[in-house]
Design a protein around this motif. Structure first.
Motif, PDB file in Angstrom:
ATOM      1  N   ARG A 140      78.930 -81.546 -33.037  1.00  0.00           N
ATOM      2  CA  ARG A 140      80.044 -80.690 -32.625  1.00  0.00           C
ATOM      3  C   ARG A 140      79.613 -79.690 -31.565  1.00  0.00           C
ATOM      4  N   PHE A 141      78.323 -79.328 -31.588  1.00  0.00           N
ATOM      5  CA  PHE A 141      77.823 -78.301 -30.683  1.00  0.00           C
ATOM      6  C   PHE A 141      77.092 -78.878 -29.471  1.00  0.00           C
ATOM      7  N   LEU A 155      71.559 -75.677 -35.460  1.00  0.00           N
ATOM      8  CA  LEU A 155      72.593 -76.611 -35.019  1.00  0.00           C
ATOM      9  C   LEU A 155      72.017 -77.944 -34.562  1.00  0.00           C
ATOM     10  N   GLU A 171      83.497 -72.081 -42.614  1.00  0.00           N
ATOM     11  CA  GLU A 171      82.567 -73.066 -43.169  1.00  0.00           C
ATOM     12  C   GLU A 171      81.177 -72.460 -43.340  1.00  0.00           C
ATOM     13  N   LEU A 172      80.724 -71.725 -42.325  1.00  0.00           N
ATOM     14  CA  LEU A 172      79.393 -71.101 -42.378  1.00  0.00           C
ATOM     15  C   LEU A 172      79.318 -70.065 -43.491  1.00  0.00           C
ATOM     16  N   TYR A 216      84.837 -74.897 -28.399  1.00  0.00           N
ATOM     17  CA  TYR A 216      84.562 -74.074 -29.575  1.00  0.00           C
ATOM     18  C   TYR A 216      85.700 -73.105 -29.872  1.00  0.00           C
ATOM     19  N   TYR A 262      85.034 -72.964 -38.241  1.00  0.00           N
ATOM     20  CA  TYR A 262      83.584 -73.110 -38.374  1.00  0.00           C
ATOM     21  C   TYR A 262      82.974 -71.880 -39.058  1.00  0.00           C
ATOM     22  N   ASP A 307      73.786 -81.324 -34.875  1.00  0.00           N
ATOM     23  CA  ASP A 307      75.208 -81.132 -35.183  1.00  0.00           C
ATOM     24  C   ASP A 307      75.975 -81.458 -33.908  1.00  0.00           C
ATOM     25  N   TRP A 366      88.206 -74.102 -32.563  1.00  0.00           N
ATOM     26  CA  TRP A 366      87.838 -74.309 -33.975  1.00  0.00           C
ATOM     27  C   TRP A 366      86.840 -73.282 -34.482  1.00  0.00           C
TER      28      TRP A 366
END
Length: 216
Positions: free
Chosen positions: A174-175, A169, A195-196, A185, A192, A172, A188
């Motif tokens: 977002r994290f 991460l 997505e992963l 978190y 996520y 990233d 979403w």
């Protein structure tokens, strides 16, 4: 040592070097040296952040989705023993400007209560592959997020990555904690994980050689 030299030394110390990873399953036997952390962000914009943190060493508060920062503080206020104020700049390639100074815990507690966007987590310490790791287990709106990070005094290269780390991460945004304080978190996580599942896990290839450690 001259005043200029002292200022240069202080400037050099005001950076953090770390790599961060998603954890989906963190073994109970590795949950050592817990520290309860409640922190509030008074500024969080494009990687710049101003944070006040209070913490209680040796406290495992068993956080879950119902563990709001203020309820946790109400239960454990008397156990808070340390507080800091921190200014951060944007992270670039695992390096970030960070200036941290101590605060009186009572003043910091009032600041957290009175403003900012608060979040709560328990930080555990793990020794793996010759490095000390911090593993943050989040409560409240960020549950069930778990993030592991390895921090060094210089760039984190040629890293031995523990088996419990799923994907990297680092950088990233977002994290980042300040992003999670405003966009938790829990709101979403499903998107996520989908997505992963599509992109698959990955490790950065620009920090030297990555080695995977076997499960403990």
């Amino acid at each position: 040592m001259t005043g200029d030299s002292l200022e240069t030394l202080a400037d050099a110390q005001d950076f953090e070097y770390e790599r961060r990873f998603l954890v989906t399953e963190f073994p109970a036997h590795l949950r050592d040296a817990p520290t309860l952390i409640v922190q509030s962000y008074y500024l969080a914009d494009e990687g710049y952040a101003l944070r006040v943190r209070v913490q209680a060493s040796g406290l495992d508060a068993a956080l879950d989705a119902d563990s709001t920062p203020m309820s946790v503080l109400a239960d454990h206020r008397g156990e808070i023993s340390m507080a800091t104020v921190t200014v951060k700049g944007p992270a670039v390639g695992g390096t970030r400007y960070e200036a941290e100074r101590g605060l009186d815990p009572e003043v910091a507690l009032e600041l957290v209560h009175r403003g900012g966007r608060a979040m709560v987590k328990t930080r555990y310490s793990v020794w793996a592959g010759g490095d000390g790791w911090s593993v943050d287990v989040f409560g409240g709106a960020n549950h069930p997020l778990i993030i592991a990070e390895c921090e060094r005094s210089g760039p984190v290269t040629d890293l031995q990555v523990p088996a419990f780390c799923v994907t990297e991460l680092t950088d990233d945004r977002r994290f980042s904690n300040e992003s999670l304080a405003s966009t938790p978190y829990g709101t979403w996580v499903e998107a996520y994980l989908a997505e992963l599942a599509t992109t698959g896990p990955s490790l950065r290839a620009d920090f030297g050689t990555n080695a995977r450690l076997l499960p403990d």
